[in-house]
Scaffold this active site. Sequence first.
Site, PDB file in Angstrom:
ATOM      1  N   CYS A   2       0.850  -1.178   0.000  1.00 15.33           N
ATOM      2  CA  CYS A   2       0.000   0.000   0.000  1.00 15.33           C
ATOM      3  C   CYS A   2       0.895   1.239   0.000  1.00 15.33           C
ATOM      4  CB  CYS A   2      -0.944   0.098   1.189  1.00 15.33           C
ATOM      5  SG  CYS A   2      -2.034  -1.303   1.380  1.00 15.33           S
ATOM      6  N   ARG A  27       3.258  -0.017  -5.234  1.00 18.84           N
ATOM      7  CA  ARG A  27       3.060  -0.607  -3.908  1.00 18.84           C
ATOM      8  C   ARG A  27       1.717  -1.330  -3.791  1.00 18.84           C
ATOM      9  NH1 ARG A  27       6.772   1.606  -0.426  1.00 18.84           N
ATOM     10  NH2 ARG A  27       5.576   0.880   1.363  1.00 18.84           N
ATOM     11  N   TRP A  74      -2.904  -2.529  -1.633  1.00 18.71           N
ATOM     12  CA  TRP A  74      -2.647  -3.947  -1.939  1.00 18.71           C
ATOM     13  C   TRP A  74      -3.359  -4.710  -0.835  1.00 18.71           C
ATOM     14  CZ3 TRP A  74      -0.312  -8.299   0.198  1.00 18.71           C
ATOM     15  CH2 TRP A  74      -0.010  -9.341  -0.704  1.00 18.71           C
ATOM     16  N   ASN A 100      -0.874   2.132   5.860  1.00 20.18           N
ATOM     17  CA  ASN A 100      -0.055   1.094   5.205  1.00 20.18           C
ATOM     18  C   ASN A 100       0.509   0.223   6.325  1.00 20.18           C
ATOM     19  OD1 ASN A 100       3.345   1.219   3.962  1.00 20.18           O
ATOM     20  ND2 ASN A 100       1.864  -0.402   3.723  1.00 20.18           N
ATOM     21  N   GLY A 101       0.299  -1.087   6.220  1.00 22.31           N
ATOM     22  CA  GLY A 101       0.808  -1.995   7.250  1.00 22.31           C
ATOM     23  C   GLY A 101      -0.276  -2.975   7.642  1.00 22.31           C
ATOM     24  N   GLU A 480      16.117 -16.071 -12.729  1.00 22.54           N
ATOM     25  CA  GLU A 480      15.561 -14.721 -12.825  1.00 22.54           C
ATOM     26  C   GLU A 480      14.772 -14.559 -14.128  1.00 22.54           C
ATOM     27  OE1 GLU A 480      14.914 -12.364 -11.024  1.00 22.54           O
ATOM     28  OE2 GLU A 480      14.700 -10.640 -12.334  1.00 22.54           O
ATOM     29  N   LYS A 484      10.866 -13.442 -14.079  1.00 23.38           N
ATOM     30  CA  LYS A 484      10.369 -12.251 -14.786  1.00 23.38           C
ATOM     31  C   LYS A 484       9.285 -12.656 -15.776  1.00 23.38           C
ATOM     32  CE  LYS A 484      11.650  -9.758 -13.172  1.00 23.38           C
ATOM     33  NZ  LYS A 484      12.412  -9.202 -12.092  1.00 23.38           N
ATOM     34  N   GLU A 487       6.032 -13.594 -14.033  1.00 22.44           N
ATOM     35  CA  GLU A 487       5.491 -12.444 -13.314  1.00 22.44           C
ATOM     36  C   GLU A 487       4.683 -11.524 -14.225  1.00 22.44           C
ATOM     37  OE1 GLU A 487       8.868 -10.345 -11.792  1.00 22.44           O
ATOM     38  OE2 GLU A 487       7.731  -9.344 -10.223  1.00 22.44           O
ATOM     39  N   HIS A 503      17.104 -34.909 -14.291  1.00 21.66           N
ATOM     40  CA  HIS A 503      16.763 -35.587 -13.037  1.00 21.66           C
ATOM     41  C   HIS A 503      15.281 -35.393 -12.679  1.00 21.66           C
ATOM     42  CE1 HIS A 503      20.893 -36.715 -12.356  1.00 21.66           C
ATOM     43  NE2 HIS A 503      21.263 -35.468 -12.594  1.00 21.66           N
ATOM     44  N   LYS A 600       5.358  -4.137  -5.414  1.00 26.88           N
ATOM     45  CA  LYS A 600       6.811  -4.077  -5.473  1.00 26.88           C
ATOM     46  C   LYS A 600       7.445  -4.209  -4.098  1.00 26.88           C
ATOM     47  CE  LYS A 600      10.352  -1.656  -7.925  1.00 26.88           C
ATOM     48  NZ  LYS A 600      10.567  -2.829  -8.798  1.00 26.88           N
TER      49      LYS A 600
END
Length: 605
Positions: A2, A27, A74, A100-101, A480, A484, A487, A503, A600
């Site tokens: 947030c 955020r 968020w 926020n939190g 990575e 990406k 995502e 394997h 993010k």
Amino acid sequence: MCGIIAQSGADDAVGTLINGLERLEYRGYDSAGIAVQNGSGIAVHKRAGDVSEIREEIQTEAASGEVGIGHTRWSTHGPPTDANAHPHTSDTGNIAVVHNGVIENHAELREFLSANGHEFTSDTDTEVIPHLIEHFRQTESETMAAFRRAIDELEGSYAIAALIRDEERVYAARAGSPLVLGLDSGQYYLASDIPAFVEHTRDVAFLEDGDVVVLESDGAQIFDRNGVPVERDVERVDWNPEEVGKGHFDHYMLKEIHNQPSSIAKTIRGRVDPADGAVAFDDLDTEVLDGVREIHVVACGTSYHAALFGARLLSDAGVRTQVFRASEYAKAAGPVSDETLVVTVTQSGETADTLSALRTAAGRGATTVTVTNVVGSTAAREADQSVFIRAGPEIGVAATKTFTSQVVTLILLSQKIAMELPDATPREDLPELLAALERIPTHLDQVIEESRAADLATWLPEHEAYFFIGRGMSRPVALEGALKFKEITYEHAEGFASGQLKHGPLALVTSDTPVFGLFTGEDVDKTVTNAKEAQTRGADIIGIGPADGPGADESDAYLRVPDTHPVCQNLLANVQLQLVSYHTANQLDRPIDKPRNLAKSVTVQ
Ligand code: F6R
């Protein structure tokens, strides 16, 4: 997660709040809202959806006011609905709060407040805050006393900003979630992050946990957790307002990919001297390395992939090194002592899992260094020392330029540590590596300009799955690349050590599963063999490596990188994969800068 923003001053706040929220959407973007003192009370505009929805609503309703607060969400408690959007208000509508939190004891507080006649209209933990302030206003003559009593009841983490009807000021508090004060002449701002107001001022003060702030048109007063007035250092950040805009690019992510030649140049500046193989870190006091016998590198997500890269270089230098996912650290770390150096890697410096690992490490006696992008972030303030990656603001949720700057910082840091620790040895080819690092900005320009990733993206989408394989130092690049890709395209992608494919994962390989082979770095021939094992089972191979390198001829498609030092080839290959993900997501019409369900800065564990 947030983002919150507040403004008080002579100018109308509405435009600043909305622009600021757009800069904070990285955020969270499930819902958004603002509240302003409009002369006859507090006007609240909020709804599910991103900030553009509120911008549209306000254009038709002509909101105005000089003091206001805003929020982009968020979701943690309650789905993204209009009712759950912030600001939340008290029963009378005289108090509006953004937060926020996470308020951990919200259920008990809700029960207490309901028993005292307060009616709740949302599922959020936040809504207890305006009701609490209103509750304490019944017994306290001063609003400040009621505000303090309310926050004293809260357990958990918060950055809060509140408006009180008929008071031309903002009350705010911080405990465990970021809150930055921006100071301009006649205008004052509070926000979760600097980009929210950097177009107005670059003079900022980072608030401490426990601080309470009152923002008025003629100043900002800060009080510590005991209510004692305090001053916080004001710093001038060197961020340029243009850095937080999209420029001529369609997406922040594309802009940030293109920004890498310059962000990496900043990361390196003043830190290397290839002529005599020297590495310098002004921001690192090497006393922190005294007595260190073991290093733990700890991070999440993309930063974890950078950590893998750094840990490998430390191991090569003869330093006993382990790398951990931050969320596992408390349980998996094993013995930690004052001979352990814990290096946390976090671009935001606010990731809850990483902060928790940092605190665990410090609590067990380790020395801590954080590698971060954000000066004044919680990790930077809590670690014994900080090393800054200097990537500049990154707004796209998918990390790109912060990853490459992390990797470059960790390459340099690993060699600096190897120079300082008695039993460690820097790389024999360090002068060549440093010279290659200095050429990275030029090589990146070449990769970005000549990349064929956009063409590749026209036939890529709609396969069943996508695999990325690499060996040694190209393994983190494969991981990575897959992260990406999943995502931002929402396609199924996985990264593997190339030697691991046979394997188990090979069972998934078909003609419908393209395999990206990282033919860069070391033992490339073995990775080529592993890729061919997949090709034999029908998969198309997309190789990434130098022109004419091993694997170029065997690949069904090939993305070139300049033939430079093997360590740097991996960095360049990563940028090719960033472009593949970007163009594929664009082809699929995905919301590239705001992928679903993600934010993010992940400030919950
Ligand atoms: C992916 C991404 C995340 C972050 C992770 C850690 O593109 O950005 O995986 O890397 O959430 O964030 P920081 O580095 O801020 O600790």
